[in-house]
Design a protein around this motif. Sequence first.
Motif, PDB file in Angstrom:
ATOM      1  N   GLN A 252     -20.233   6.640  -6.820  1.00 58.21           N
ATOM      2  CA  GLN A 252     -21.503   5.905  -6.794  1.00 58.21           C
ATOM      3  C   GLN A 252     -21.247   4.414  -6.979  1.00 58.21           C
ATOM      4  O   GLN A 252     -20.450   4.009  -7.822  1.00 58.21           O
ATOM      5  CB  GLN A 252     -22.446   6.422  -7.896  1.00 58.21           C
TER       6      GLN A 252
ATOM      7  N   LYS B  17     -22.379   0.180  -5.030  1.00 54.95           N
ATOM      8  CA  LYS B  17     -23.168  -0.558  -4.055  1.00 54.95           C
ATOM      9  C   LYS B  17     -22.935   0.029  -2.662  1.00 54.95           C
ATOM     10  O   LYS B  17     -21.867   0.590  -2.386  1.00 54.95           O
ATOM     11  CB  LYS B  17     -22.749  -2.029  -4.051  1.00 54.95           C
ATOM     12  N   LEU B  18     -23.913  -0.111  -1.765  1.00 54.91           N
ATOM     13  CA  LEU B  18     -23.805   0.445  -0.418  1.00 54.91           C
ATOM     14  C   LEU B  18     -22.515  -0.009   0.264  1.00 54.91           C
ATOM     15  O   LEU B  18     -21.818   0.794   0.909  1.00 54.91           O
ATOM     16  CB  LEU B  18     -25.032   0.027   0.410  1.00 54.91           C
ATOM     17  N   ILE B  19     -22.149  -1.300   0.128  1.00 58.96           N
ATOM     18  CA  ILE B  19     -20.953  -1.823   0.798  1.00 58.96           C
ATOM     19  C   ILE B  19     -19.694  -1.154   0.251  1.00 58.96           C
ATOM     20  O   ILE B  19     -18.753  -0.877   1.004  1.00 58.96           O
ATOM     21  CB  ILE B  19     -20.912  -3.373   0.675  1.00 58.96           C
TER      22      ILE B  19
ATOM     23  N   ILE C  25     -24.933  10.617   0.223  1.00 53.90           N
ATOM     24  CA  ILE C  25     -26.054  11.198  -0.501  1.00 53.90           C
ATOM     25  C   ILE C  25     -27.103  10.120  -0.757  1.00 53.90           C
ATOM     26  O   ILE C  25     -26.775   9.041  -1.251  1.00 53.90           O
ATOM     27  CB  ILE C  25     -25.571  11.787  -1.850  1.00 53.90           C
ATOM     28  N   LYS C  26     -28.355  10.409  -0.400  1.00 52.93           N
ATOM     29  CA  LYS C  26     -29.431   9.434  -0.603  1.00 52.93           C
ATOM     30  C   LYS C  26     -29.896   9.467  -2.060  1.00 52.93           C
ATOM     31  O   LYS C  26     -30.114  10.531  -2.614  1.00 52.93           O
ATOM     32  CB  LYS C  26     -30.610   9.743   0.330  1.00 52.93           C
ATOM     33  N   GLY C  27     -30.018   8.292  -2.690  1.00 55.54           N
ATOM     34  CA  GLY C  27     -30.391   8.233  -4.106  1.00 55.54           C
ATOM     35  C   GLY C  27     -31.768   7.652  -4.301  1.00 55.54           C
ATOM     36  O   GLY C  27     -32.589   7.633  -3.377  1.00 55.54           O
ATOM     37  N   SER C  28     -32.051   7.145  -5.504  1.00 53.17           N
ATOM     38  CA  SER C  28     -33.413   6.713  -5.799  1.00 53.17           C
ATOM     39  C   SER C  28     -33.685   5.267  -5.442  1.00 53.17           C
ATOM     40  O   SER C  28     -34.784   4.906  -5.092  1.00 53.17           O
ATOM     41  CB  SER C  28     -33.731   6.944  -7.271  1.00 53.17           C
ATOM     42  N   CYS C  29     -32.681   4.404  -5.513  1.00 51.78           N
ATOM     43  CA  CYS C  29     -32.918   2.985  -5.297  1.00 51.78           C
ATOM     44  C   CYS C  29     -32.040   2.542  -4.131  1.00 51.78           C
ATOM     45  O   CYS C  29     -30.818   2.685  -4.196  1.00 51.78           O
ATOM     46  CB  CYS C  29     -32.583   2.209  -6.565  1.00 51.78           C
ATOM     47  N   PRO C  30     -32.623   2.031  -3.043  1.00 52.31           N
ATOM     48  CA  PRO C  30     -31.835   1.740  -1.846  1.00 52.31           C
ATOM     49  C   PRO C  30     -30.686   0.761  -2.058  1.00 52.31           C
ATOM     50  O   PRO C  30     -29.669   0.860  -1.381  1.00 52.31           O
ATOM     51  CB  PRO C  30     -32.859   1.175  -0.866  1.00 52.31           C
ATOM     52  N   GLN C  31     -30.803  -0.157  -3.005  1.00 49.70           N
ATOM     53  CA  GLN C  31     -29.731  -1.146  -3.152  1.00 49.70           C
ATOM     54  C   GLN C  31     -28.454  -0.579  -3.764  1.00 49.70           C
ATOM     55  O   GLN C  31     -27.366  -0.903  -3.356  1.00 49.70           O
ATOM     56  CB  GLN C  31     -30.144  -2.313  -4.059  1.00 49.70           C
TER      57      GLN C  31
ATOM     58  N   MET D 250     -28.094   2.920  -5.505  1.00 51.55           N
ATOM     59  CA  MET D 250     -28.038   4.285  -6.004  1.00 51.55           C
ATOM     60  C   MET D 250     -27.507   5.302  -4.991  1.00 51.55           C
ATOM     61  O   MET D 250     -27.554   6.489  -5.233  1.00 51.55           O
ATOM     62  CB  MET D 250     -29.403   4.732  -6.523  1.00 51.55           C
ATOM     63  N   ILE D 251     -27.033   4.860  -3.840  1.00 54.47           N
ATOM     64  CA  ILE D 251     -26.467   5.797  -2.889  1.00 54.47           C
ATOM     65  C   ILE D 251     -25.179   6.372  -3.486  1.00 54.47           C
ATOM     66  O   ILE D 251     -24.571   5.778  -4.359  1.00 54.47           O
ATOM     67  CB  ILE D 251     -26.255   5.112  -1.523  1.00 54.47           C
ATOM     68  N   MET D 252     -24.803   7.549  -3.029  1.00 53.43           N
ATOM     69  CA  MET D 252     -23.637   8.222  -3.591  1.00 53.43           C
ATOM     70  C   MET D 252     -22.877   8.911  -2.475  1.00 53.43           C
ATOM     71  O   MET D 252     -23.466   9.325  -1.479  1.00 53.43           O
ATOM     72  CB  MET D 252     -24.108   9.244  -4.631  1.00 53.43           C
TER      73      MET D 252
END
Lengths: 99, 99, 99, 99, 99, 99
Positions: free
Chosen positions: B39, B41-43, B63-69, B71-73
């Motif tokens: 988990q 940052k997106l970059i 994996i899509k998380g709760s906060c777009p900035q 929380m992606i995993m």
Amino acid sequence: MDCRMIKSPGENTLAILNRRKGSGPRESLIKPDAIGLVQGKLIEMVCAADVAEKAVGVTVEDIKGSCPQNMIMLAIYGDTASVEAALNEIKKKENSRVW
Amino acid sequence: MDCRMIKSPGENTLAILNRRKGSGPRESLIKPDAIGLVQGKLIEMVCAADVAEKAVGVTVEDIKGSCPQNMIMLAIYGDTASVEAALNEIKKKENSRVW
Amino acid sequence: MDCRMIKSPGENTLAILNRRKGSGPRESLIKPDAIGLVQGKLIEMVCAADVAEKAVGVTVEDIKGSCPQNMIMLAIYGDTASVEAALNEIKKKENSRVW
Amino acid sequence: MDCRMIKSPGENTLAILNRRKGSGPRESLIKPDAIGLVQGKLIEMVCAADVAEKAVGVTVEDIKGSCPQNMIMLAIYGDTASVEAALNEIKKKENSRVW
Amino acid sequence: MDCRMIKSPGENTLAILNRRKGSGPRESLIKPDAIGLVQGKLIEMVCAADVAEKAVGVTVEDIKGSCPQNMIMLAIYGDTASVEAALNEIKKKENSRVW
Amino acid sequence: MDCRMIKSPGENTLAILNRRKGSGPRESLIKPDAIGLVQGKLIEMVCAADVAEKAVGVTVEDIKGSCPQNMIMLAIYGDTASVEAALNEIKKKENSRVW
């Protein structure tokens, strides 16, 4: 990571959780003796979900926020002793983590 | 960037991840020996996904998380040794980055 | 503002980016030699997109987060030298900004 | 509050902004000489929009960002001198605010 | 956790809350003497909802906020003394929490 | 909590607010002499909405962010003196709050 336990949860509280279940809300719901709640980062929640799932006598649900793709809290349903044991196991595993 | 590994993941934990896959949930899912979770940052996730994809014996899912900035995993599925090797490679590449 | 470059990106990594393109996902995708990634505030991304668009030999795409209206990352596709030149130009412009 | 200006914006940059307009994307778009960008809290953006609207020779659009609280952005279209004058007026008003 | 009470709430204020109810907006709404508001993390809100539900003479509703992680809010409807008692009970339970 | 006032708001600024009203956008809109804006936490906004609603000569609207369930700003429409009085009343109540 934040852990809490609600003993003899009220019906409205169960309804608030039921409306946000990742697996979708259910029509009929058996009222559990206790609910354990775990809130934290997504990666912590997934690990805690695995620990709780392997514990005895509890059911685990992921609770969403406002948007459908969100997961922000775990709810652990069961009798008071089992929920307490599952929460203790989650905190023990989290603290003994190497990386 | 936060890295973790779940050995012999439970079915409910796999279901939680399956519901949030970027490629969409799948009907049937082979149960992996281990899951690696990353988990950040997106970059960072996109770079880690590329490292994991070039590793041997693992499958990578976003994996899509709760906060777009932030929380992606990433979930990395495979046998325990391969998942551990992929996570180590991700951390090594991240630490040796010039910019 | 965070800048990175992936050389010979894997197919899964390209798919992760392709699913989040602001212009919509495309059916067929030519595999680029390299991808440059830029993450930052929306205002920085729009300025970086303009610099990259005026660079030679690269294609620019804005990458969305979970919600359709989001833009959180730029992806710059091209050969390794062109992507590197575009990223250097973005960083140079960002550092020399008066206001 | 963050202010920037892009001179002779590229078509892709205009398309990125066009996809996020509060008034909806438009089919045909006249290419402006310059774009002014203003990013800040929603309350700052609404005040800046009013200042820009009362300036001469510019068109104002609100741009949807990634986080509803603070990521909204204003785009100010017009010739270079008019956009620069509008941005200066916005910054002057912001700095002279009593409360 | 932030607690507040509005005595004799106006119709527009009731309408703002009614539009954001987790149980869905209702057509007809009895005007309560007072509203108690509790805002905090989701895990705190669920615990507060359970305390309020077990209090006498109040109705509890969860209010959807802007940010899924921390902006959810509870609204507690009832006569002034009951709402005040429920809010005091929530604060007492929160402060006496072991973990 | 952040409070501001726009005197003689422009049509585009009114349109930006109109598109984000919690009660839905309206077809025809009487142009007010002034708009007061209040931005803060959801619990602060609901209390401010109640204060403003009980003030004389103003209309209150809650303004949403990008997502339909969001409320991040209050807009108070009316003549300049009434809007100013309502904003002063909101700030006075906020500062004199016991808990």
